[in-house]
Design an enzyme around this catalytic site. Sequence first.
Site, PDB file in Angstrom:
ATOM      1  N   GLY A   1       0.747  -1.419  -0.122  1.00 19.66           N
ATOM      2  CA  GLY A   1       0.107  -0.079   0.195  1.00 19.66           C
ATOM      3  C   GLY A   1       0.886   1.428   0.035  1.00 19.66           C
ATOM      4  CB  SER A   2       0.220   4.628   1.333  1.00 16.69           C
ATOM      5  OG  SER A   2      -1.118   4.795   0.627  1.00 16.69           O
ATOM      6  CB  THR A   3       4.358   1.255   3.467  1.00 14.39           C
ATOM      7  OG1 THR A   3       3.825   0.159   3.005  1.00 14.39           O
ATOM      8  CG2 THR A   3       3.079   1.485   4.683  1.00 14.39           C
ATOM      9  CG  PHE A   4       5.721   0.309  -2.961  1.00 13.73           C
ATOM     10  CD1 PHE A   4       6.518  -0.618  -2.513  1.00 13.73           C
ATOM     11  CD2 PHE A   4       5.256   0.619  -4.121  1.00 13.73           C
ATOM     12  CE1 PHE A   4       7.488  -1.125  -3.959  1.00 13.73           C
ATOM     13  CE2 PHE A   4       6.059   0.183  -5.400  1.00 13.73           C
ATOM     14  CZ  PHE A   4       7.144  -0.648  -5.043  1.00 13.73           C
ATOM     15  CE  LYS A   5       0.716   6.354  -2.048  1.00 11.69           C
ATOM     16  NZ  LYS A   5      -0.443   7.013  -1.243  1.00 11.69           N
TER      17      LYS A   5
END
Lengths: 620, 382
Positions: free
Chosen positions: A318-322
């Site tokens: 999810g957004s932790t990948f950004k």
Amino acid sequence: MKKENRTTGVFTRRALLLGAGQIGVLGVLAAKLYQVQVEEGARYATLAESNRISARLIAPPRGRILDRFGTVVGGNKLNWRALLMVEETADVGGTLDAFSQVVALQDHERARIDRELHRRRRFIPLVVREFLTWDDMARIEVNAPDLPGILVDVGTSRLYPEGPNLAHVVGYVAPPSEGDMGDDPMLALPGIRIGRAGVEKFHDLKLRGRAGAVQMEVNAVGRVIRELDRQEGTSGQDLGLTIDVELQKQVLSRLGDLSASAVVMDCRNGEVLAMTTTPSFDPSLFNSGVSQAQWVEWTNNRRAPLINKATSGVYPPGSTFKMAVAMAGLDNKVIGPGDRIVCPGYLDIGDTRFHCWSKYGHGALDVRGGLKNSCDVFFFELARRVGIDRLAAMANRFGIGVNLDIELPGARKGLMPTRAWRQSHGHAWGIGDTVNCGIGQGYVEATPLALCTYVSRVATGRAVQPHVTRTLSGVMQPGVQAADWPSMNLSERHLQLCREGMFAVVNDAGGTAPQARLGMPGMQLAGKTGSSQVRRVSRELREHGNFKSENLPWEYRPHALFVCFAPYDSPRYAVSLVVEHGNAGATTAGPLARDIMVDALTRDPVNRSEPQGQKLADRS
Amino acid sequence: MINERRLIRAEPSFGLTTKLFQISWIYVLLICALAGVGYAALYSAAGGSPDPYASKQAIRFAFGLVMMLCVALVDIRIIERLAWPLYGVSLALLVLVLRVGHVGKGAQRWIEFGGTQLQPSELMKIALVVALAAWFHRATWERMGNPLFLIPPALMVAAPVLLILKEPNLGTAVITALIGGTIFLAAGVRWWKMALVVIPIPFAARVAYGYLHDYQKARIETFLNPESDPLGAGYNIQQSKIALGSGGMWGKGYLQGTQGKLNFLPEKQTDFIFTMLAEEFGFVGCLAVLGLLLLIVLGAMAIALRCRHQFGRLVALGIGVNFFLYVAVNIAMVTGAIPVGGVPLPLVSYGGSASLTVMFGFGLLMSVHVHRDVEFKDRRED
């Protein structure tokens, strides 16, 4: 007289002939003796040696497993057991029946014994029953005359003082299966256990040690006459883990009965300080044999207690990948440090509209702002510009989708898709796939351990590898110093932009996770939320307006993720947390991860209680 | 001078003291030396202890020695007269053993006799020698040429051989037949007549093989390929060869053998005692023992050649051959040259029956030597 002389003459001739014949026969026998004794002597001498010498193995104690401060998390305890010496009883069945009268044997135990009877060589004692109680032993000793061939002796068995707290890291031991036999003669010894999971399995050979041997002179029926030679085996090496058991327990108490996994890592050197998975299981059950009912309960449990979620659970980041997407964009110069992307709330790629989580849009954002607001459109666009293969290459550099070589068997590497990967599955890569990957959805999958590694690398700029082995036999293993790990060779300026973004997420007004603020004087936490859908949210639901993931059945709710490091200005610890079906990263995972980080930062090993290991006199 | 001595010897009876003086003490010494070797071997077989074998064997030997000297003093002519009763008794015992004998190792060989076990076949071999010697003693060269004259002695050999075969004890039966044949040969039976009897034997044996007991067949099969079944019937031979071979040239040293002491050697104190010696004293020790045995065998031959009457010559030769066959068969057996066959090494192997009969035989041999010059009254030509 002449006749008499003739008889005498014949007698004399024939007697002399006979005498010569006798000398000849004895001569032939002497020659035969020469052949056997002198010419073939060496061969027979060897045979005589092997005749009289019998070697027996003695199993060394299995090495202990300690945490980083010396607390025993895997030790040995005495195990009284009843052995059957097959050679010493005429009627094996009768002996076992008699034994059943004394200590009841279950049907499955009898079946196992019958199996081993066929499999094992007769002179190796066979374990009839382990973990005898004092009552059992007393009954066996009293009935000894009726139990020919039954012998009570003491071996060691594995003891896990921390039980479920560290089950997934330490693993467990179990009797070797038929397939394990062969390479090491020690495995044929009665009651031997081999590592089956966790570091027990990974370091099995080191923990096992090498069997010693006693050479004994035996007579023709195998009775021992005297000991000729004794070679002490090498005892198993003690294994020191990087895990801090007290911290591990604190983290576990934070997680409570969630189905979750949290990893705490020293982000300077990759040492895993805590690796928790809930729910867990009791590893000592494997030592004594898992009951059918227990097994069914484990395998039917949706929360999969046997799976180490930290290394084998794969979740869309999810957004932790950004941060990885941002680094890919910056490093490949598709966006400058000050460049902005405008978010109108959606991005149209072809005839597909990709929505930002905020339907009103975020306006023009730079990298730092993109991270702070976790703007989906910003990262859709960035991913589109970078392209999937360059994005995958960057993600791999951060430890996502690659093998991390953690010392825990069964660890999965997650998945970082590429064009080639997609084509190998028979599909063409679409631009929509790239865009989805930009927000850590789509095909991207990572383990909590990989996320923690990724955050550590963002925080330090060094390619630290996660590991749980700290010492072997008291010798420090390499990798303790930060300088042991190579630099990522990424621009410090770019990395700092990501860190600032993470800082803003938590500490800036308008960040997505103000709940995760550390609240400790002089220290800040930098983090990133993530909520990864496990089911596509349909347009109908989205436009319905009052869509709430909380109303979904548990297994359809999104996973809640949070990754962070602290202190912000001098990164020491990295934490990754995945709460399965925990809905929102910011509200569920953020505060929990913050609490875990507080635990790690405030750990004071000096004031901790005495290590339990010193009370366990399990190795004399 | 020579005539004078002859005159003295020609006396029907001469004093006991003279007789004692006439005993070949060198020969007695050789026998004692062999018994000494036996004592040492049995001492080692018991793991360096006189008990349980060596001490008992020593007592038995002392008894045998006295018996031997007593027999040596008995006038050879009296012995000649006792030949038939001795043969008759031995034959009766052989029949008896088949009826009431103790079964040992799958055969009826033993009977209890005054607290000790007696093996009538051992006694029979001596009795046969004496009886055949008595039969051929008076035979003139012409009578030897008459085939009918040879039929009774042939039956005298056949009867005990068949009885021993029935026990069944193949080894002793063959040895008994060989002893009989040797006496025939020494008495002057023509070679071709001997050949006439001997040549059909292999063919008869081929037929007889079909009637053998399984354990006997097994022994022969194992003999042909001893290593095919090292834990079965071949175990004895294999372990025996291991003991011999591991002795090497110089041996492991007295009391240092491992094969015997750890009971890998079957019957180490009886039939396989030679391997104990071989293991501990090596090839050199074996040669020394073989030399001693050869001296005893050739000594008997010398006594036979030196004797002036046919009875004495045949008895001495027969006793010598009997002893030689024990030795040759035993050593051939332990070296794996012939099938295993329960033949002891006399005076060395532990056991009473064989030693006592062998000592009895040596007594007769001594008597032959003491009475080498006496004259028999020729009853037939009276």
